[in-house]
Design a protein around this motif. Structure first.
Motif, PDB file in Angstrom:
ATOM      1  N   ASP A  62      -6.513 -24.332  19.610  1.00 55.48           N
ATOM      2  CA  ASP A  62      -6.065 -22.940  19.754  1.00 55.48           C
ATOM      3  C   ASP A  62      -6.864 -22.047  18.803  1.00 55.48           C
ATOM      4  O   ASP A  62      -6.364 -21.577  17.787  1.00 55.48           O
ATOM      5  CB  ASP A  62      -4.564 -22.848  19.481  1.00 55.48           C
ATOM      6  CG  ASP A  62      -4.021 -21.443  19.710  1.00 55.48           C
ATOM      7  OD1 ASP A  62      -4.724 -20.611  20.324  1.00 55.48           O
ATOM      8  OD2 ASP A  62      -2.897 -21.183  19.250  1.00 55.48           O
ATOM      9  N   GLN A  64      -8.496 -18.802  17.511  1.00 59.05           N
ATOM     10  CA  GLN A  64      -8.242 -17.357  17.611  1.00 59.05           C
ATOM     11  C   GLN A  64      -9.423 -16.557  17.097  1.00 59.05           C
ATOM     12  O   GLN A  64      -9.596 -15.410  17.458  1.00 59.05           O
ATOM     13  CB  GLN A  64      -7.005 -17.010  16.799  1.00 59.05           C
ATOM     14  CG  GLN A  64      -5.817 -17.870  17.112  1.00 59.05           C
ATOM     15  CD  GLN A  64      -4.835 -17.191  18.018  1.00 59.05           C
ATOM     16  OE1 GLN A  64      -4.556 -16.027  17.855  1.00 59.05           O
ATOM     17  NE2 GLN A  64      -4.331 -17.924  18.976  1.00 59.05           N
ATOM     18  N   GLY A  93      -6.999 -20.107  13.746  1.00 59.77           N
ATOM     19  CA  GLY A  93      -6.237 -20.519  14.910  1.00 59.77           C
ATOM     20  C   GLY A  93      -4.984 -21.253  14.495  1.00 59.77           C
ATOM     21  O   GLY A  93      -4.745 -21.491  13.311  1.00 59.77           O
ATOM     22  N   PRO A 134      -3.929 -17.969  11.534  1.00 61.00           N
ATOM     23  CA  PRO A 134      -3.953 -16.535  11.793  1.00 61.00           C
ATOM     24  C   PRO A 134      -2.833 -15.815  11.035  1.00 61.00           C
ATOM     25  O   PRO A 134      -1.797 -16.406  10.763  1.00 61.00           O
ATOM     26  CB  PRO A 134      -3.748 -16.409  13.306  1.00 61.00           C
ATOM     27  CG  PRO A 134      -3.340 -17.750  13.781  1.00 61.00           C
ATOM     28  CD  PRO A 134      -3.627 -18.753  12.711  1.00 61.00           C
TER      29      PRO A 134
END
Length: 135
Positions: A62, A64, A93, A134
């Motif tokens: 994931d 980001q 992420g 994040p």
């Protein structure tokens, strides 16, 4: 692949890519645009980042954000070539695996990034990374 570089006055040059994009380069210390050697660092960072993000996404991480901080060290003699370039990847992420980031950075450096593979023949390129959650 083709490109064109056109002198536009003083120490300013305009690069035009085959795809029609324009880059202004300033040989006067980069006052009005990046210098040609700054563009080399940007190209290396861009090429490497594309690889790292792609590999991490394929690994279902994931991701980001991806920022690569690049430091080039040049020799003191003319021509002032790069002797060393260091890339520091900052990946952000949710629950991004250190193992996956390490693998992605290594694969980019050793196998996929065309710019790194060309420069590697004459420049010592190193890399490291950090992972941030994040905000």
């Amino acid at each position: 692949m083709q490109a064109q570089v056109k002198w536009v006055g003083d120490e300013m040059f305009m690069g035009i890519s085959e795809s029609g994009h324009t880059v202004v380069m300033d040989a006067n210390g980069g006052k009005l645009g990046p210098s040609p050697l700054e563009n080399v660092l940007l190209s290396l960072g861009g090429c490497s980042s594309v690889d790292v993000v792609s590999i991490l996404e394929k690994a279902r991480q994931d991701v980001q954000g991806c920022v690569v901080e690049i430091k080039g060290t040049r020799v003191d003699s003319v021509p002032r070539l790069f002797s060393d370039i260091h890339l520091h990847f900052v990946i952000s992420g949710n629950n991004v695996s250190e193992k996956h980031v390490e693998r992605a950075v290594a694969l980019s450096a050793d196998k996929y990034c065309s710019v790194a593979l060309m420069l590697n023949k004459a420049v010592n390129i190193t890399h490291d990374f950090e992972i941030k959650e994040p905000v």
